[in-house]
Enzyme design. Structure first.
Site, PDB file in Angstrom:
ATOM      1  N   ARG A 101      70.592  60.247  22.928  1.00 20.41           N
ATOM      2  CA  ARG A 101      69.438  61.120  22.782  1.00 20.41           C
ATOM      3  C   ARG A 101      69.770  62.289  21.872  1.00 20.41           C
ATOM      4  NH1 ARG A 101      69.209  65.698  25.723  1.00 20.41           N
ATOM      5  NH2 ARG A 101      66.969  65.514  26.024  1.00 20.41           N
ATOM      6  N   LEU A 102      68.721  62.800  21.250  1.00 17.97           N
ATOM      7  CA  LEU A 102      68.792  64.060  20.539  1.00 17.97           C
ATOM      8  C   LEU A 102      67.839  65.014  21.232  1.00 17.97           C
ATOM      9  CD1 LEU A 102      68.728  63.012  16.755  1.00 17.97           C
ATOM     10  CD2 LEU A 102      70.700  63.735  18.102  1.00 17.97           C
ATOM     11  N   ASP A 103      68.236  66.270  21.379  1.00 21.90           N
ATOM     12  CA  ASP A 103      67.364  67.256  22.006  1.00 21.90           C
ATOM     13  C   ASP A 103      66.037  67.317  21.262  1.00 21.90           C
ATOM     14  OD1 ASP A 103      69.426  67.844  23.730  1.00 21.90           O
ATOM     15  OD2 ASP A 103      70.133  69.552  22.558  1.00 21.90           O
ATOM     16  N   LYS A 104      65.019  67.799  21.937  1.00 19.59           N
ATOM     17  CA  LYS A 104      63.684  67.893  21.346  1.00 19.59           C
ATOM     18  C   LYS A 104      63.696  68.666  20.032  1.00 19.59           C
ATOM     19  CE  LYS A 104      59.032  69.633  22.326  1.00 19.59           C
ATOM     20  NZ  LYS A 104      58.196  70.418  23.266  1.00 19.59           N
ATOM     21  N   HIS A 189      73.496  69.290  25.478  1.00 20.28           N
ATOM     22  CA  HIS A 189      73.545  70.508  24.649  1.00 20.28           C
ATOM     23  C   HIS A 189      74.974  70.858  24.220  1.00 20.28           C
ATOM     24  CE1 HIS A 189      69.355  71.199  25.210  1.00 20.28           C
ATOM     25  NE2 HIS A 189      69.420  71.680  26.417  1.00 20.28           N
TER      26      HIS A 189
END
Length: 242
Positions: A101-104, A189
């Site tokens: 995943r990549l942060d929003k 993060h």
């Protein structure tokens, strides 16, 4: 393989839609009309045609996406647009999902596939798959920060594995930095927290690489494409069926 499964794998439609297509005589098997979804076919030998187009069977699909900010790395979300909303109908039929995943608010390279074995291999902590990020930082990164990254920064809940911090440029007037950070893990993060541990703040974060895959310079933010043959071949290092 059943004919309806073959057609679904090729992205023709859902099982229900395929039954309708068959009834409407839109499918040929070796040149002959076929109306039964239960018909057994050999996907390697038989010629299947839908609306005059010969279909080629593929079990797995692979998409390289330049994820934009504001989109979440999920298959569904009630509040936000997801990365699947950026893809075509074929991807949804194939039930692809993001590998990691990549942060929003993070943008850049994201691989989406329906190959669970590959996803597991690329995300396994045992594989130590490198990921490189370019970060715009509020504050001036230093040689001392580089040493801390190389030694492994201790955060409150875990100690990061040794990472590489490359300082690309410093703007002393604006007190900002442009850096590239390479890590072999991907905790929540993590890059932002590592920079924060050095007393600075990430204001923009872009992922450039993941394992052997690199974000193409000509792929605009929000756009995607299938992996090339060369990119697909590079994934053979993970020793899973592609």
């Amino acid at each position: 393989m059943r004919l309806d499964k073959f057609l679904a794998d090729c992205g023709v439609g859902s099982r229900t839609e395929i039954k309708t297509f068959l009834k409407k005589k839109r499918v040929l098997v070796n040149g002959a009309l076929e109306t039964s979804p239960k018909r057994q076919i050999d996907e390697k030998k038989d010629t299947i045609t839908f609306d005059g187009q010969v279909l080629s069977h593929e079990t797995f699909v692979y998409y390289l996406l330049n994820k934009p900010r504001g989109v979440v790395s999920a298959t569904e979300d009630r509040e936000h647009k997801t990365v699947l909303d950026l893809l075509d109908d074929m991807a949804r039929v194939k039930e692809v999902f993001p590998v990691g995943r990549l942060d929003k608010d993070t943008h850049g390279l994201l691989l989406l596939t329906n190959n669970g074995a590959l996803a597991h291999a690329m995300l396994s902590p045992k594989k130590h798959v490198d990921k490189t990020y370019r970060a715009k930082v509020s504050g001036l990164m230093t040689v001392e920060d580089q040493k801390r990254f190389g030694q492994g920064i201790a955060l409150k809940d875990f100690t990061c594995q040794p990472a590489k911090l490359e300082i690309l440029s410093l703007d002393e007037e604006q007190e900002s930095s442009l850096v590239e950070i390479t890590i072999a893990e991907g905790k929540f993060h993590q890059v932002k927290r590592m920079v924060a541990a050095c007393g600075k703040e990430v204001v923009d974060l872009q992922r450039l690489t993941m394992g052997p895959l690199t974000l193409p310079e000509d792929l605009d933010r929000g756009d995607y494409r299938r992996l090339t043959e060369e990119e697909l071949a590079s994934l053979e290092i993970f020793d899973v069926a592609l």
